[in-house]
Design a protein around this motif. Structure first.
Motif, short mmCIF file in Angstrom:
data_model
loop_
_atom_site.label_atom_id
_atom_site.label_comp_id
_atom_site.label_asym_id
_atom_site.label_seq_id
_atom_site.Cartn_x
_atom_site.Cartn_y
_atom_site.Cartn_z
N ILE A 82 0.79 -1.23 -0.14
CA ILE A 82 0.06 -0.11 0.16
C ILE A 82 0.99 1.34 -0.03
N ARG A 83 1.81 1.21 0.91
CA ARG A 83 2.80 2.39 0.81
C ARG A 83 3.47 2.57 -0.49
N ASN A 84 4.17 1.39 -1.01
CA ASN A 84 4.71 1.50 -2.36
C ASN A 84 3.58 2.12 -3.35
N LYS A 85 2.40 1.58 -3.43
CA LYS A 85 1.54 1.96 -4.60
C LYS A 85 1.25 3.47 -4.48
N ARG A 86 1.34 4.38 -3.29
CA ARG A 86 1.10 5.65 -3.03
C ARG A 86 2.30 6.40 -3.36
N THR A 87 3.59 5.85 -2.95
CA THR A 87 4.78 6.73 -3.03
C THR A 87 5.25 6.63 -4.59
N ILE A 88 4.93 5.60 -5.38
CA ILE A 88 5.31 5.37 -6.89
C ILE A 88 4.54 6.50 -7.54
N ASN A 89 3.45 6.80 -7.37
CA ASN A 89 2.89 7.95 -8.12
C ASN A 89 3.47 9.39 -7.78
N THR A 90 3.65 9.47 -6.44
CA THR A 90 4.16 10.85 -6.17
C THR A 90 5.56 11.01 -6.20
N GLY A 91 6.47 9.83 -6.74
CA GLY A 91 7.73 9.99 -6.95
C GLY A 91 8.66 9.99 -5.72
N GLN A 92 7.82 9.57 -4.53
CA GLN A 92 8.62 9.67 -3.15
C GLN A 92 8.90 8.29 -2.83
#
Length: 124
Positions: A82-92
């Motif tokens: 879940i964390r990776n899914k969110r941070t992939i899109n934001t570039g973080q």
């Protein structure tokens, strides 16, 4: 649901999201293997005629630690997905060093318990 041909927020990073899913599935396989080791140790132990108090305790400990480790890895893998899914899109994106080290420690613990169990059960 998006219409056919409509880009979603995840569309720009399709390869990364697919890799994230494959990584999550690999963590699930690892967790299931750990749980399998626990069930194997218990079933092998309780089907053999020679049982000592120590080997019974080791078999139960190995089974419990394997089950708890597998459950912990599944939980952490889901949170990481879940964390990776969110941070992939934001570039973080951040790598998962803590999860890797925790999983390695749990697997080493299970393997050491398995070694002790087999050595004591074999009478070595």
């Amino acid at each position: 649901m998006a219409n056919k041909g409509t880009k979603t927020p995840d569309s720009a990073f399709i390869q990364q999201h697919l890799a994230n899913e494959r990584t999550f599935l690999a963590w699930l396989r690892t967790a299931l293997a750990l749980k399998g080791i626990g069930f194997l140790a218990a079933s092998l132990h309780f089907t053999t005629p020679l049982k000592t108090y120590f080997s019974t305790t080791m078999a139960m400990t190995l089974s419990i630690v394997s089950f708890v480790s597998g459950t912990a890895i599944i939980t952490l893998a889901a949170l990481l997905f879940i964390r990776n899914k969110r941070t992939i899109n934001t570039g973080q994106f951040r790598s998962s060093t803590v999860l890797i080290m925790a999983a390695a420690a749990l697997i080493i613990l299970v393997m050491l318990l398995l070694l002790v169990y087999f050595l004591t059960s074999a009478g070595v």
